[in-house]
Design an enzyme around this catalytic site. Structure first.
Site, PDB file in Angstrom:
ATOM      1  N   SER A   4      36.917  29.552  35.771  1.00 48.42           N
ATOM      2  CA  SER A   4      36.985  30.370  34.563  1.00 48.42           C
ATOM      3  C   SER A   4      36.647  29.636  33.276  1.00 48.42           C
ATOM      4  O   SER A   4      36.202  30.251  32.318  1.00 48.42           O
ATOM      5  CB  SER A   4      38.374  30.980  34.438  1.00 48.42           C
ATOM      6  OG  SER A   4      39.333  29.974  34.232  1.00 48.42           O
ATOM      7  N   HIS A  46      37.298  35.810  38.923  1.00 47.45           N
ATOM      8  CA  HIS A  46      36.256  35.927  37.894  1.00 47.45           C
ATOM      9  C   HIS A  46      34.919  36.372  38.474  1.00 47.45           C
ATOM     10  O   HIS A  46      33.878  36.209  37.840  1.00 47.45           O
ATOM     11  CB  HIS A  46      36.109  34.602  37.134  1.00 47.45           C
ATOM     12  CG  HIS A  46      37.315  34.301  36.313  1.00 47.45           C
ATOM     13  ND1 HIS A  46      37.532  34.850  35.068  1.00 47.45           N
ATOM     14  CD2 HIS A  46      38.425  33.562  36.598  1.00 47.45           C
ATOM     15  CE1 HIS A  46      38.700  34.438  34.602  1.00 47.45           C
ATOM     16  NE2 HIS A  46      39.271  33.656  35.517  1.00 47.45           N
ATOM     17  N   LYS A  48      40.401  42.207  35.445  1.00 47.01           N
ATOM     18  CA  LYS A  48      39.267  41.661  34.681  1.00 47.01           C
ATOM     19  C   LYS A  48      38.078  42.635  34.812  1.00 47.01           C
ATOM     20  O   LYS A  48      38.057  43.645  34.121  1.00 47.01           O
ATOM     21  CB  LYS A  48      38.992  40.231  35.137  1.00 47.01           C
ATOM     22  CG  LYS A  48      40.239  39.343  34.884  1.00 47.01           C
ATOM     23  CD  LYS A  48      40.001  37.880  35.072  1.00 47.01           C
ATOM     24  CE  LYS A  48      41.289  37.076  35.153  1.00 47.01           C
ATOM     25  NZ  LYS A  48      41.982  36.874  33.881  1.00 47.01           N
TER      26      LYS A  48
HETATM   27  N1  PMP Z   1      43.033  33.201  39.143  1.00 43.42           N
HETATM   28  C1  PMP Z   1      42.250  32.764  38.137  1.00 43.42           C
HETATM   29  C2  PMP Z   1      41.158  31.814  38.463  1.00 43.42           C
HETATM   30  C3  PMP Z   1      42.450  33.215  36.823  1.00 43.42           C
HETATM   31  O1  PMP Z   1      41.675  32.767  35.838  1.00 43.42           O
HETATM   32  C4  PMP Z   1      43.487  34.124  36.554  1.00 43.42           C
HETATM   33  C5  PMP Z   1      43.791  34.694  35.169  1.00 43.42           C
HETATM   34  N2  PMP Z   1      43.202  34.171  34.105  1.00 43.42           N
HETATM   35  C6  PMP Z   1      44.283  34.541  37.621  1.00 43.42           C
HETATM   36  C7  PMP Z   1      44.040  34.069  38.886  1.00 43.42           C
HETATM   37  C8  PMP Z   1      45.397  35.507  37.390  1.00 43.42           C
HETATM   38  O2  PMP Z   1      44.902  36.807  37.372  1.00 43.42           O
HETATM   39  P1  PMP Z   1      45.684  37.956  36.563  1.00 43.42           P
HETATM   40  O3  PMP Z   1      45.218  37.865  35.149  1.00 43.42           O
HETATM   41  O4  PMP Z   1      45.300  39.220  37.247  1.00 43.42           O
HETATM   42  O5  PMP Z   1      47.141  37.649  36.702  1.00 43.42           O
END
Ligand code: PMP
Length: 405
Positions: A186, A214, A245
């Site tokens: 990310s 992502h 997302k």
């Molecule tokens: N995995 C990754 C790689 C993330 O970047 C994120 C959130 N930024 C999550 C899991 C968590 O997902 P959520 O926002 O649905 O809790």
């Protein structure tokens, strides 16, 4: 101990280095994304850092599915999945997700964070003597899940197949192993060598756990993620994703074999002991997934907009990581300047981009993480690039392209 003093002292240490997190308080308006009203400064802003990558959070099909389900079922699920909280909408969504990833089953959680924490943690804790091989840049939710499991964890260098293989080879052949990694990372926007990791998993008898948070909705002919785009879904033991997302709603899930999902369903406290998502959320997410399975328009427009922003940044020499994904990290390399640029963009230009500072990224790699969407216009891009150019000069920051990692 004076607790209040302690809290204040800890917080007071932050702002000097630009690390104190201040939230922009946004008021969203139906159908107006990426525009919103920002209460800090009371002005209209264009959001350039949302993870609603495709604008599906405002898609008419998603909104009407949520309205319909709200009118049909009411507000909440009314219980945990086990105790009256499993509705037909949850079951339909799980079927949609299993189909998306070409797996036998899927299991919903209240967020992507919880799905990683609970599913990875449960597998690692419950498989006797399991070792987790975790990519060095894995998300906090995976790290916390592994820590909580108390299983042995071996961290391998980010996307480094040689290091992963040497760490696999050093473990006893018959010891259970689980390789945990992401597809699109990310913060740098780089992508894992999934096929080669699956080859290593096969060779060393390891399971694979891939976080596609992502990537789902964004890549692959039906939005199944990078694994779908590369024809690898069948080779992965677990695919984990979010509904918050690209799908524009909220929630998380895993997709895997029927046995594995049943195992996690039966043993994961983060699944068992918490109220199920509202049925309206499940219905909205299912509508979003269904739409993106059949429509490529959003993905194509998204790709075009990302390419456009990159080309304009290149044209003025603003350093950004040249990765193969939709995430554009513009590198500032200084926490105070990063926050200053973000604050000034908001205050003077009506552009909202959250600064990304340590500990989210390593010190010295502070950045603005830009996420274009199909609903940004050409004028929005023009406005963004002109404002960045102005601030780059004002902050005396270097201009040069930097290589992909
Ligand atoms: N995995 C990754 C790689 C993330 O970047 C994120 C959130 N930024 C999550 C899991 C968590 O997902 P959520 O926002 O649905 O809790």
């Amino acid at each position: 101990m004076d607790y209040e003093d302690f809290f204040r002292a800890e917080l007071n240490a932050l702002p000097d280095s630009g690390n104190y997190r201040e939230f922009a308080e946004l008021e969203r308006h139906r159908g107006a994304f990426p525009r919103a009203t920002c209460h800090n400064g009371d002005r209209d802003v264009t959001i350039w850092c949302s993870n609603d990558y495709l604008g599906m959070g405002q898609h008419p099909k998603v909104l009407s599915a949520m309205h319909e389900a709200l009118d049909r079922t009411g507000a909440g699920a009314g219980g945990t999945r086990n105790i009256s909280g499993t509705t037909h909408d949850h079951v339909l969504l799980e079927a949609e997700l299993a189909d998306l990833h070409n797996k036998e089953a899927a299991l919903l959680f209240t967020s992507g964070y919880v799905s990683n924490w609970a599913a990875l943690g449960t597998l690692a804790a419950r498989i006797p003597d399991c070792v987790v091989l975790s990519d060095a840049l894995n998300h906090a939710s995976m790290i916390e899940g592994i820590r909580h499991s108390r299983a042995k964890c071996v961290i391998w260098n980010h996307n480094d197949l040689v290091d992963l293989e040497s760490k696999l080879a050093a473990l006893p052949a018959d010891q259970p192993k689980l390789i945990a990694f992401e597809s699109v990372y990310s913060m740098d926007g780089d992508i894992a060598p999934i096929a080669a990791i699956c080859d290593l998993a096969d060779r060393y008898g390891a399971m694979t756990y891939l976080d596609e948070v992502h990537a789902v909705g964004l890549y692959g002919p039906r939005g199944g993620g990078i694994a779908e785009a590369r024809g690898l879904m069948d080779r992965l033991t677990v695919i984990e994703g979010t509904l918050g997302k690209a799908f524009g709603v909220v929630g998380g899930y895993i997709a895997a074999s029927a046995e594995l999902c049943d195992f996690v369903r039966s043993f994961a406290s983060g699944f068992i002991f918490t109220t199920a998502l509202p049925p309206s959320v499940a219905a909205g997410a299912a509508a979003s997934i269904r739409h993106l399975k059949h429509s490529n328009t959003e993905r194509q427009d998204h790709k075009a907009r990302v390419a456009d922003v990159r080309a304009r940044l290149d044209a003025i020499g603003l350093p950004h990581i040249d990765n193969p994904s939709h995430i554009i990290p513009v590198m500032v390399g200084d926490p105070v300047k990063c926050k200053f640029i973000s604050d000034t963009l908001l205050r003077e230009h009506g552009i909202y981009i959250q600064p990304i500072n340590y500990p989210t990224v390593p010190k010295g790699t502070e950045r603005l993480r830009i996420t274009p969407s199909p609903v940004h216009s050409a004028q929005d891009v023009e406005h963004l690039v002109a404002a960045l150019e102005h601030l780059w000069t004002q902050c005396e920051l270097a201009r040069m392209p930097i290589a992909a990692q």
